[in-house]
Design a protein around this motif. Structure first.
Motif, PDB file in Angstrom:
ATOM      1  N   ALA A  64      -0.248   8.773  -4.887  1.00 45.49           N
ATOM      2  CA  ALA A  64      -1.441   9.590  -4.645  1.00 45.49           C
ATOM      3  C   ALA A  64      -1.068  10.919  -4.004  1.00 45.49           C
ATOM      4  O   ALA A  64      -1.648  11.963  -4.320  1.00 45.49           O
ATOM      5  CB  ALA A  64      -2.423   8.830  -3.756  1.00 45.49           C
ATOM      6  N   ASN A  65      -0.088  10.907  -3.110  1.00 43.00           N
ATOM      7  CA  ASN A  65       0.362  12.145  -2.472  1.00 43.00           C
ATOM      8  C   ASN A  65       0.964  13.106  -3.491  1.00 43.00           C
ATOM      9  O   ASN A  65       0.818  14.323  -3.382  1.00 43.00           O
ATOM     10  CB  ASN A  65       1.390  11.834  -1.386  1.00 43.00           C
ATOM     11  CG  ASN A  65       0.755  11.260  -0.139  1.00 43.00           C
ATOM     12  OD1 ASN A  65      -0.453  11.390   0.069  1.00 43.00           O
ATOM     13  ND2 ASN A  65       1.542  10.610   0.694  1.00 43.00           N
ATOM     14  N   ALA A 124      -6.060   4.613  -2.810  1.00 43.01           N
ATOM     15  CA  ALA A 124      -4.833   5.052  -2.147  1.00 43.01           C
ATOM     16  C   ALA A 124      -5.118   5.934  -0.943  1.00 43.01           C
ATOM     17  O   ALA A 124      -4.452   5.843   0.087  1.00 43.01           O
ATOM     18  CB  ALA A 124      -3.953   5.801  -3.145  1.00 43.01           C
ATOM     19  N   ASP A 125      -6.130   6.793  -1.042  1.00 40.10           N
ATOM     20  CA  ASP A 125      -6.432   7.714   0.049  1.00 40.10           C
ATOM     21  C   ASP A 125      -7.063   7.022   1.251  1.00 40.10           C
ATOM     22  O   ASP A 125      -7.137   7.587   2.335  1.00 40.10           O
ATOM     23  CB  ASP A 125      -7.362   8.829  -0.435  1.00 40.10           C
ATOM     24  CG  ASP A 125      -6.605   9.883  -1.235  1.00 40.10           C
ATOM     25  OD1 ASP A 125      -5.369   9.910  -1.107  1.00 40.10           O
ATOM     26  OD2 ASP A 125      -7.232  10.654  -1.967  1.00 40.10           O
ATOM     27  N   VAL A 127      -5.809   4.470   2.627  1.00 46.10           N
ATOM     28  CA  VAL A 127      -4.708   3.913   3.410  1.00 46.10           C
ATOM     29  C   VAL A 127      -4.005   5.029   4.152  1.00 46.10           C
ATOM     30  O   VAL A 127      -3.441   5.928   3.541  1.00 46.10           O
ATOM     31  CB  VAL A 127      -3.694   3.183   2.496  1.00 46.10           C
ATOM     32  CG1 VAL A 127      -2.566   2.600   3.331  1.00 46.10           C
ATOM     33  CG2 VAL A 127      -4.401   2.102   1.704  1.00 46.10           C
ATOM     34  N   ASP A 128      -4.064   5.010   5.459  1.00 40.96           N
ATOM     35  CA  ASP A 128      -3.386   6.003   6.289  1.00 40.96           C
ATOM     36  C   ASP A 128      -2.254   5.305   7.020  1.00 40.96           C
ATOM     37  O   ASP A 128      -2.473   4.564   7.974  1.00 40.96           O
ATOM     38  CB  ASP A 128      -4.365   6.617   7.289  1.00 40.96           C
ATOM     39  CG  ASP A 128      -3.752   7.806   8.017  1.00 40.96           C
ATOM     40  OD1 ASP A 128      -2.540   8.029   7.839  1.00 40.96           O
ATOM     41  OD2 ASP A 128      -4.476   8.490   8.750  1.00 40.96           O
ATOM     42  N   ALA A 185       0.814  -1.220   0.000  1.00 40.18           N
ATOM     43  CA  ALA A 185       0.000   0.000   0.000  1.00 40.18           C
ATOM     44  C   ALA A 185       0.845   1.267   0.000  1.00 40.18           C
ATOM     45  O   ALA A 185       0.352   2.342  -0.338  1.00 40.18           O
ATOM     46  CB  ALA A 185      -0.916   0.002   1.221  1.00 40.18           C
ATOM     47  N   LYS A 186       2.109   1.156   0.366  1.00 42.35           N
ATOM     48  CA  LYS A 186       2.960   2.339   0.486  1.00 42.35           C
ATOM     49  C   LYS A 186       3.176   3.047  -0.845  1.00 42.35           C
ATOM     50  O   LYS A 186       3.068   4.267  -0.938  1.00 42.35           O
ATOM     51  CB  LYS A 186       4.313   1.948   1.089  1.00 42.35           C
ATOM     52  CG  LYS A 186       4.292   1.755   2.593  1.00 42.35           C
ATOM     53  CD  LYS A 186       5.593   1.161   3.082  1.00 42.35           C
ATOM     54  CE  LYS A 186       6.775   2.046   2.762  1.00 42.35           C
ATOM     55  NZ  LYS A 186       8.047   1.443   3.252  1.00 42.35           N
ATOM     56  N   LYS A 237       0.176   4.951  -2.167  1.00 43.73           N
ATOM     57  CA  LYS A 237      -0.040   6.123  -1.321  1.00 43.73           C
ATOM     58  C   LYS A 237       0.931   7.241  -1.686  1.00 43.73           C
ATOM     59  O   LYS A 237       0.555   8.416  -1.746  1.00 43.73           O
ATOM     60  CB  LYS A 237       0.127   5.730   0.151  1.00 43.73           C
ATOM     61  CG  LYS A 237      -0.142   6.870   1.131  1.00 43.73           C
ATOM     62  CD  LYS A 237      -1.577   7.332   1.067  1.00 43.73           C
ATOM     63  CE  LYS A 237      -1.851   8.404   2.112  1.00 43.73           C
ATOM     64  NZ  LYS A 237      -3.226   8.924   2.018  1.00 43.73           N
ATOM     65  N   LYS A 238       2.180   6.885  -1.943  1.00 43.99           N
ATOM     66  CA  LYS A 238       3.176   7.884  -2.328  1.00 43.99           C
ATOM     67  C   LYS A 238       2.798   8.548  -3.652  1.00 43.99           C
ATOM     68  O   LYS A 238       2.942   9.759  -3.816  1.00 43.99           O
ATOM     69  CB  LYS A 238       4.557   7.232  -2.447  1.00 43.99           C
ATOM     70  CG  LYS A 238       5.185   6.842  -1.121  1.00 43.99           C
ATOM     71  CD  LYS A 238       6.549   6.205  -1.347  1.00 43.99           C
ATOM     72  CE  LYS A 238       7.210   5.810  -0.036  1.00 43.99           C
ATOM     73  NZ  LYS A 238       8.533   5.172  -0.260  1.00 43.99           N
TER      74      LYS A 238
END
Length: 202
Positions: free
Chosen positions: A19-20, A195-196, A198-199, A12-13, A16-17
């Motif tokens: 998406a950021n 992606a959002d 996943v925190d 998931a990392k 997420k990266k």
């Protein structure tokens, strides 16, 4: 179970990266600050250096004559004495006496100017991405892949808006750009939504 959870989090990392980067949430631009703990700990190793022996008012003149915030920050990072002079100047609210305009708001360009100056001191395992404006650990599996852009186009310490377009771009920024170009597709919306969710801070 732990290994399965770890694999899930690692998988998931990377999304997420990416998406950021699409949402421009990689970092916050703020003025370089030298921790007070650093200033009070130990002594000054370069106490006898000619620059450190100058009176405070002369040091202030030197700092105020430097063209960029990045130049002032880099000089401050050379030793504790210079760091103290740099921090002391921040208390001036009116910014009088500066030879060059001090920006009231820091942007990605100001951040890039500082990081470009720090490139030579970074380990080989970290490479500067001119798109997301941060040093990327090229040994991290999440960051694996082909880089874009050109080192030649930003040679000589170029740190401008054009450099952010032409300079080296990490694989994550390339993936983010490809997704941005497909905004009209449902894949883009589903990707961001997934992606959002996943925190990684929790």
């Amino acid at each position: 179970m732990y290994r399965s959870f770890k694999r899930t989090m690692n998988a998931a990392k990377k999304p997420k990266k990416i998406a950021n980067r699409i949402s421009k949430r990689c970092f916050r631009n703020k003025t370089t600050t030298i921790s007070a703990k650093i200033l009070v700990s130990g002594g000054v190793n370069k106490e006898k250096h000619g620059l450190n022996r100058l009176p405070p008012e002369v040091k202030n003149i030197i700092y105020k004559a430097l063209p960029l915030n990045a130049d002032r920050a880099c000089l401050a990072l050379t030793c504790k004495d210079q760091a103290a002079a740099y921090e002391a100047l921040k208390t001036e609210k009116n910014k009088k006496g500066y030879d060059h305009i001090v920006p009231k708001r820091l942007t990605e360009i100001h951040r890039l100017q500082l990081l470009v100056r720090l490139k030579v001191d970074m380990p080989r395992s970290h490479r500067l991405c001119y798109s997301c404006v941060q040093f990327i650990d090229i040994k991290d599996p999440d960051n694996a892949g082909q880089w874009g852009g050109s080192e030649v186009r930003v040679s000589g310490g170029k740190a401008t808006k054009q450099a952010m377009i032409e300079g080296p771009r990490c694989p994550l920024c390339i993936s983010a750009k490809q997704l941005e170009n497909a905004k009209h597709k449902d894949t883009y919306k589903k990707y961001l939504a997934l992606a959002d969710k996943v925190d990684l801070k929790k």
